[in-house]
Design an enzyme around this catalytic site. Structure first.
Site, PDB file in Angstrom:
ATOM      1  N   LYS A 176      38.538  73.486  54.246  1.00  0.00           N
ATOM      2  CA  LYS A 176      38.269  72.956  55.599  1.00  0.00           C
ATOM      3  C   LYS A 176      38.970  73.802  56.669  1.00  0.00           C
ATOM      4  O   LYS A 176      38.373  74.168  57.680  1.00  0.00           O
ATOM      5  CB  LYS A 176      38.737  71.489  55.707  1.00  0.00           C
ATOM      6  CG  LYS A 176      38.127  70.576  54.649  1.00  0.00           C
ATOM      7  CD  LYS A 176      38.590  69.136  54.758  1.00  0.00           C
ATOM      8  CE  LYS A 176      40.071  68.902  54.471  1.00  0.00           C
ATOM      9  NZ  LYS A 176      40.481  69.148  53.051  1.00  0.00           N
ATOM     10  N   ARG A 227      39.611  60.013  57.283  1.00  0.00           N
ATOM     11  CA  ARG A 227      39.836  60.058  55.840  1.00  0.00           C
ATOM     12  C   ARG A 227      39.609  58.705  55.188  1.00  0.00           C
ATOM     13  O   ARG A 227      39.624  58.605  53.967  1.00  0.00           O
ATOM     14  CB  ARG A 227      41.291  60.443  55.603  1.00  0.00           C
ATOM     15  CG  ARG A 227      41.480  61.859  55.156  1.00  0.00           C
ATOM     16  CD  ARG A 227      42.963  62.035  54.993  1.00  0.00           C
ATOM     17  NE  ARG A 227      43.313  63.088  54.123  1.00  0.00           N
ATOM     18  CZ  ARG A 227      43.594  64.327  54.543  1.00  0.00           C
ATOM     19  NH1 ARG A 227      43.482  64.647  55.792  1.00  0.00           N
ATOM     20  NH2 ARG A 227      43.977  65.224  53.664  1.00  0.00           N
ATOM     21  N   ARG A 257      48.054  79.000  48.002  1.00  0.00           N
ATOM     22  CA  ARG A 257      47.905  79.076  49.461  1.00  0.00           C
ATOM     23  C   ARG A 257      49.220  79.495  50.128  1.00  0.00           C
ATOM     24  O   ARG A 257      50.292  79.029  49.769  1.00  0.00           O
ATOM     25  CB  ARG A 257      47.486  77.711  50.022  1.00  0.00           C
ATOM     26  CG  ARG A 257      47.574  77.686  51.548  1.00  0.00           C
ATOM     27  CD  ARG A 257      46.941  76.495  52.178  1.00  0.00           C
ATOM     28  NE  ARG A 257      47.303  75.243  51.556  1.00  0.00           N
ATOM     29  CZ  ARG A 257      46.612  74.126  51.710  1.00  0.00           C
ATOM     30  NH1 ARG A 257      45.516  74.120  52.435  1.00  0.00           N
ATOM     31  NH2 ARG A 257      47.003  73.022  51.133  1.00  0.00           N
ATOM     32  N   ARG A 277      53.383  75.323  51.921  1.00  0.00           N
ATOM     33  CA  ARG A 277      53.560  73.940  52.381  1.00  0.00           C
ATOM     34  C   ARG A 277      54.350  73.110  51.373  1.00  0.00           C
ATOM     35  O   ARG A 277      54.206  73.291  50.169  1.00  0.00           O
ATOM     36  CB  ARG A 277      52.182  73.290  52.597  1.00  0.00           C
ATOM     37  CG  ARG A 277      51.641  73.549  53.966  1.00  0.00           C
ATOM     38  CD  ARG A 277      50.209  73.154  54.142  1.00  0.00           C
ATOM     39  NE  ARG A 277      49.804  71.869  53.585  1.00  0.00           N
ATOM     40  CZ  ARG A 277      48.572  71.383  53.719  1.00  0.00           C
ATOM     41  NH1 ARG A 277      47.656  72.064  54.380  1.00  0.00           N
ATOM     42  NH2 ARG A 277      48.253  70.218  53.189  1.00  0.00           N
ATOM     43  N   ARG A 284      47.285  63.920  45.669  1.00  0.00           N
ATOM     44  CA  ARG A 284      46.414  64.033  46.852  1.00  0.00           C
ATOM     45  C   ARG A 284      44.938  63.983  46.445  1.00  0.00           C
ATOM     46  O   ARG A 284      44.112  63.379  47.131  1.00  0.00           O
ATOM     47  CB  ARG A 284      46.714  65.349  47.607  1.00  0.00           C
ATOM     48  CG  ARG A 284      48.001  65.269  48.414  1.00  0.00           C
ATOM     49  CD  ARG A 284      48.537  66.628  48.801  1.00  0.00           C
ATOM     50  NE  ARG A 284      47.617  67.414  49.595  1.00  0.00           N
ATOM     51  CZ  ARG A 284      47.723  68.734  49.774  1.00  0.00           C
ATOM     52  NH1 ARG A 284      48.712  69.399  49.208  1.00  0.00           N
ATOM     53  NH2 ARG A 284      46.861  69.360  50.521  1.00  0.00           N
TER      54      ARG A 284
HETATM   55  P1  AP5 Z   1      42.248  75.578  52.958  1.00  0.00           P
HETATM   56  O1  AP5 Z   1      41.199  76.105  53.865  1.00  0.00           O
HETATM   57  O2  AP5 Z   1      43.676  75.621  53.401  1.00  0.00           O
HETATM   58  O3  AP5 Z   1      41.847  74.109  52.438  1.00  0.00           O
HETATM   59  P2  AP5 Z   1      41.806  72.710  53.191  1.00  0.00           P
HETATM   60  O4  AP5 Z   1      40.545  72.028  52.788  1.00  0.00           O
HETATM   61  O5  AP5 Z   1      42.055  72.877  54.654  1.00  0.00           O
HETATM   62  O6  AP5 Z   1      43.022  72.023  52.450  1.00  0.00           O
HETATM   63  P3  AP5 Z   1      44.242  71.133  52.902  1.00  0.00           P
HETATM   64  O7  AP5 Z   1      45.179  71.104  51.717  1.00  0.00           O
HETATM   65  O8  AP5 Z   1      44.803  71.567  54.210  1.00  0.00           O
HETATM   66  O9  AP5 Z   1      43.583  69.765  53.058  1.00  0.00           O
HETATM   67  P4  AP5 Z   1      44.236  68.393  52.985  1.00  0.00           P
HETATM   68  O10 AP5 Z   1      43.103  67.596  53.461  1.00  0.00           O
HETATM   69  O11 AP5 Z   1      44.824  67.975  51.712  1.00  0.00           O
HETATM   70  O12 AP5 Z   1      45.531  68.565  53.903  1.00  0.00           O
HETATM   71  P5  AP5 Z   1      45.890  68.044  55.344  1.00  0.00           P
HETATM   72  O13 AP5 Z   1      46.751  69.054  55.980  1.00  0.00           O
HETATM   73  O14 AP5 Z   1      44.681  67.564  56.056  1.00  0.00           O
HETATM   74  O15 AP5 Z   1      42.099  76.379  51.567  1.00  0.00           O
HETATM   75  C1  AP5 Z   1      43.007  76.158  50.491  1.00  0.00           C
HETATM   76  C2  AP5 Z   1      43.310  77.519  49.811  1.00  0.00           C
HETATM   77  O16 AP5 Z   1      42.117  78.002  49.180  1.00  0.00           O
HETATM   78  C3  AP5 Z   1      43.760  78.620  50.788  1.00  0.00           C
HETATM   79  O17 AP5 Z   1      44.739  79.409  50.178  1.00  0.00           O
HETATM   80  C4  AP5 Z   1      42.477  79.442  51.043  1.00  0.00           C
HETATM   81  O18 AP5 Z   1      42.754  80.806  51.332  1.00  0.00           O
HETATM   82  C5  AP5 Z   1      41.731  79.280  49.715  1.00  0.00           C
HETATM   83  N1  AP5 Z   1      40.289  79.224  49.915  1.00  0.00           N
HETATM   84  C6  AP5 Z   1      39.612  78.561  50.923  1.00  0.00           C
HETATM   85  N2  AP5 Z   1      38.281  78.712  50.763  1.00  0.00           N
HETATM   86  C7  AP5 Z   1      38.123  79.451  49.615  1.00  0.00           C
HETATM   87  C8  AP5 Z   1      36.961  79.919  48.919  1.00  0.00           C
HETATM   88  N3  AP5 Z   1      35.714  79.657  49.371  1.00  0.00           N
HETATM   89  N4  AP5 Z   1      37.172  80.622  47.764  1.00  0.00           N
HETATM   90  C9  AP5 Z   1      38.444  80.894  47.314  1.00  0.00           C
HETATM   91  N5  AP5 Z   1      39.565  80.485  47.943  1.00  0.00           N
HETATM   92  C10 AP5 Z   1      39.396  79.769  49.080  1.00  0.00           C
HETATM   93  O19 AP5 Z   1      46.742  66.728  55.012  1.00  0.00           O
HETATM   94  C11 AP5 Z   1      48.027  66.782  54.465  1.00  0.00           C
HETATM   95  C12 AP5 Z   1      48.642  65.384  54.397  1.00  0.00           C
HETATM   96  O20 AP5 Z   1      48.739  64.833  55.735  1.00  0.00           O
HETATM   97  C13 AP5 Z   1      47.838  64.328  53.613  1.00  0.00           C
HETATM   98  O21 AP5 Z   1      48.129  64.368  52.244  1.00  0.00           O
HETATM   99  C14 AP5 Z   1      48.302  63.025  54.301  1.00  0.00           C
HETATM  100  O22 AP5 Z   1      49.561  62.633  53.826  1.00  0.00           O
HETATM  101  C15 AP5 Z   1      48.434  63.435  55.752  1.00  0.00           C
HETATM  102  N6  AP5 Z   1      47.205  63.225  56.533  1.00  0.00           N
HETATM  103  C16 AP5 Z   1      46.463  64.191  57.154  1.00  0.00           C
HETATM  104  N7  AP5 Z   1      45.399  63.641  57.769  1.00  0.00           N
HETATM  105  C17 AP5 Z   1      45.461  62.311  57.525  1.00  0.00           C
HETATM  106  C18 AP5 Z   1      44.613  61.221  57.872  1.00  0.00           C
HETATM  107  N8  AP5 Z   1      43.496  61.407  58.584  1.00  0.00           N
HETATM  108  N9  AP5 Z   1      44.949  59.996  57.433  1.00  0.00           N
HETATM  109  C19 AP5 Z   1      46.081  59.786  56.715  1.00  0.00           C
HETATM  110  N10 AP5 Z   1      46.907  60.784  56.347  1.00  0.00           N
HETATM  111  C20 AP5 Z   1      46.610  62.038  56.746  1.00  0.00           C
END
Ligand code: AP5
Length: 215
Positions: free
Chosen positions: A14, A89, A129, A162, A173
């Site tokens: 994402k 979410r 990552r 992270r 997660r």
């Molecule tokens: P990346 O693009 O970083 O993936 P992402 O989908 O953005 O993953 P996140 O881990 O950031 O998502 P998340 O939803 O768990 O975390 P968030 O910060 O929202 O790609 C991942 C890796 O793969 C990278 O190294 C990239 O280079 C590689 N890659 C990407 N595309 C690729 C491809 N096509 N092929 C190969 N490699 C690839 O949330 C974190 C925490 O915050 C949650 O656990 C929760 O506690 C809290 N939180 C956040 N939002 C909420 C909410 N709305 N409600 C409640 N709690 C929340």
């Protein structure tokens, strides 16, 4: 006007695809994860509460997140379109978002893009990552390495990992993601604006598919 919601597992790409969209369409990205990490770094009361949930791979409460988003969406830079990365979410967040957009902003979501990546890809993606503290750009040690190994764009600042990217936390997660995913997708299916994208392909191939959707 493009008001985009990204759905997808942790590590589905994402944030990576948001970078492509920002570059091409000039709209802003709102990542609840980034906002929470900034609060943790700043040591604010919100950050202190959020850290506990995040380190355990759990969701921060709907009440906190909805309040945070209501404030963020009221900022003037949201008027020309946005990408929501990591929000909504839960069904409660999705319903609140619809109300905020309709009542406060007189707008609506234009595209819901679900990036689909099977669980078996996720642990490797997330544990590899690295993020640049200089630009915020997302790298991967194998799939998207930086120009200088382990370093940000200036060649001297170390990339960071992270706190919640440890294998055990990633598994939690993923479990939490699956608990909410079907309900969210069914909610958005009825809008006719839900697009499913295969996120297992290379990042630029995934983006080419997204560009077709956004045409
Ligand atoms: P990346 O693009 O970083 O993936 P992402 O989908 O953005 O993953 P996140 O881990 O950031 O998502 P998340 O939803 O768990 O975390 P968030 O910060 O929202 O790609 C991942 C890796 O793969 C990278 O190294 C990239 O280079 C590689 N890659 C990407 N595309 C690729 C491809 N096509 N092929 C190969 N490699 C690839 O949330 C974190 C925490 O915050 C949650 O656990 C929760 O506690 C809290 N939180 C956040 N939002 C909420 C909410 N709305 N409600 C409640 N709690 C929340």
């Amino acid at each position: 006007m493009k008001n985009i919601v990204f759905l997808g597992a942790p590590g589905a790409g994402k944030g990576t695809q948001s970078e492509f969209i920002i570059k091409k369409y000039g709209i802003i990205q709102i990542s609840t994860g980034d906002m929470l990490r900034a609060a943790v770094k700043a040591g604010s009361p919100l950050g202190k509460v959020a850290k506990e949930y995040m380190d355990n791979g759990k969701l921060v409460t709907d009440e906190i997140i909805i309040g945070l988003m209501k404030e963020r969406l009221a900022q003037p830079d949201c008027k020309n379109g946005f990408i929501l990365d990591g929000f909504p979410r839960t069904l409660a967040q999705a319903k609140s978002l619809d109300i905020m957009l309709q009542e406060d902003m007189k707008t609506e979501i234009t595209h819901i893009i679900s990036l689909e990546v099977p669980d078996e890809y996720i642990v490797e993606r997330i544990t590899g990552r690295r993020t640049s503290p200089v630009t915020g750009k997302i790298y991967h040690v194998k799939y998207n390495p930086p120009a200088v190994e382990g370093m940000a764009e200036d060649g001297k600042t170390p990339l960071i990992q992270r706190d919640d990217d440890k294998e055990e936390t990633v598994k939690k997660r993923l479990e939490v993601f699956h608990e909410q995913a079907d309900a969210l997708k069914s909610y958005y299916k009825s809008t006719g604006k839900l697009f499913i994208v295969d996120g297992t392909k290379a990042p630029d191939t995934v983006f080419a598919e997204i560009e077709e959707i956004l045409k």
